[in-house]
Design an enzyme around this catalytic site. Sequence first.
Site, PDB file in Angstrom:
ATOM      1  N   LEU A 277     -17.964  -3.286   1.413  1.00  0.00           N
ATOM      2  CA  LEU A 277     -18.810  -2.473   0.953  1.00  0.00           C
ATOM      3  C   LEU A 277     -19.780  -2.304   0.141  1.00  0.00           C
ATOM      4  O   LEU A 277     -20.488  -2.445   0.149  1.00  0.00           O
ATOM      5  CB  LEU A 277     -18.858  -0.824   1.243  1.00  0.00           C
ATOM      6  CG  LEU A 277     -17.811  -0.951   3.088  1.00  0.00           C
ATOM      7  CD1 LEU A 277     -17.330  -0.135   3.350  1.00  0.00           C
ATOM      8  CD2 LEU A 277     -18.921  -0.801   3.760  1.00  0.00           C
TER       9      LEU A 277
ATOM     10  N   PHE B  77     -13.366  -6.022  -0.176  1.00  0.00           N
ATOM     11  CA  PHE B  77     -14.119  -5.033  -0.661  1.00  0.00           C
ATOM     12  C   PHE B  77     -15.794  -5.044  -0.020  1.00  0.00           C
ATOM     13  O   PHE B  77     -16.464  -5.765  -0.540  1.00  0.00           O
ATOM     14  CB  PHE B  77     -13.805  -5.632  -2.272  1.00  0.00           C
ATOM     15  CG  PHE B  77     -14.647  -4.542  -2.836  1.00  0.00           C
ATOM     16  CD1 PHE B  77     -14.451  -3.325  -2.982  1.00  0.00           C
ATOM     17  CD2 PHE B  77     -15.442  -5.186  -4.087  1.00  0.00           C
ATOM     18  CE1 PHE B  77     -15.078  -2.657  -4.062  1.00  0.00           C
ATOM     19  CE2 PHE B  77     -15.214  -3.995  -5.325  1.00  0.00           C
ATOM     20  CZ  PHE B  77     -15.560  -3.388  -5.542  1.00  0.00           C
TER      21      PHE B  77
ATOM     22  N   TYR C 253       1.218  -0.993  -0.074  1.00  0.00           N
ATOM     23  CA  TYR C 253       0.064  -0.018  -0.078  1.00  0.00           C
ATOM     24  C   TYR C 253       0.531   1.696  -0.209  1.00  0.00           C
ATOM     25  O   TYR C 253       0.955   1.773   0.642  1.00  0.00           O
ATOM     26  CB  TYR C 253      -0.776  -0.162   0.998  1.00  0.00           C
ATOM     27  CG  TYR C 253      -2.317  -1.103   0.853  1.00  0.00           C
ATOM     28  CD1 TYR C 253      -2.484  -2.279   0.136  1.00  0.00           C
ATOM     29  CD2 TYR C 253      -2.881  -1.024   1.991  1.00  0.00           C
ATOM     30  CE1 TYR C 253      -3.033  -3.249  -0.066  1.00  0.00           C
ATOM     31  CE2 TYR C 253      -3.525  -2.373   2.342  1.00  0.00           C
ATOM     32  CZ  TYR C 253      -3.791  -3.274   1.452  1.00  0.00           C
ATOM     33  OH  TYR C 253      -4.749  -4.650   0.820  1.00  0.00           O
TER      34      TYR C 253
END
Length: 296
Positions: free
Chosen positions: A215, A213, A66
């Site tokens: 949502l 992921f 990230y």
Amino acid sequence: MTSTQPVGAGTLTLGGDITVNRLGYGTMQLTGPGVWGPPRDPVSAVRLLIRVIELGVNFLDTADAYGPQIVEDLIREALHPYPGDLTIATKVGLARTGPAEWGWIPLGRPEYLRQQTEMSLRRLKLERIDLLQLHRVDPTVPFEDQIGELKLLRDEGKIRHVGLSEVSVDQLHAARQIVPIASVQNLLNLTNRSASDVVDYAAAHGIAFIPYFSLATAGLDGAGSALDVIAHAHGRTPAQIALAWLLRRSPIVLPIPGTSSEAHLAQNVAAADIALSDAEFAALSAAVPLPDDRDE
Ligand SMILES: NC(=O)c1ccc[n+]([C@@H]2O[C@H](COP(=O)([O-])OP(=O)(O)OC[C@H]3O[C@@H](n4cnc5c(N)ncnc54)[C@H](OP(=O)(O)O)[C@@H]3O)[C@@H](O)[C@H]2O)c1
């Protein structure tokens, strides 16, 4: 820093000895565009991480990839010295070659996994990583060499528990023959339940399932849909109901919704309080067929 427990969803025990509140925070949204480079506003990113802890979240999911490396630095800057009950899970095994989506490349050579673990220890300023996840299995490196290196790192005390990401039931089972696996992180949400078999395997073997992921509700929240009706009945947003559905799916599910917004963070944490009825859970589950029910 004070913390209050998210009440609704209770806790989950990782690897038999780490108990965390059953709603974590995924840190991927804290980078620049394309999960690349520093955030546009590093001060807000640090403030958000502090707010995460203030709201009672005590499980952070991150990765060396990230930024790369940006988020682990931000976590250290915002939160070190860490609260005693905070668990930081990181990942190694994906190389980044640029900001575009195609710039995520599995890289599972043992010496690279070891280097990245050492670098994560340094960046996070930790003597041991509580949960180190293999970000992706590298198809070009023998599976047992990748898992074997994680076992060595565990035996040496550099990591406490091993987790996997985006694996099949067969891979999860094979890895467990080499080293205990504390968690598996796969894509799972209301609209995509292709990892249902992995959830069931994890539940049967006391392995935490960390959906990413989480949502997504695209196509399910139209006026009059089950999601729309249930969201209105609870006075909540579709995203909150999506999290409530995951929490209800199994007690081993530990969602890690990600956000760069304090308002969304508060909503996500508040979703841990939502109790769906059996009928609501069934209606939401029926909105998208299980993989086995789909036409080939
Ligand atoms: N293992 C893997 O391969 C893998 C892959 C992807 C992600 N992950 C992990 O999973 C975490 C979550 O994944 P993700 O960030 O891709 O997806 P996500 O948590 O499902 O969604 C994040 C997106 O939803 C928005 N959002 C957040 N809260 C919201 C709310 N309450 N209402 C409406 N929109 C909201 C965010 O925008 P705002 O910033 O505007 O809120 C962001 O665009 C990541 O941070 C990372 O730790 C792992």
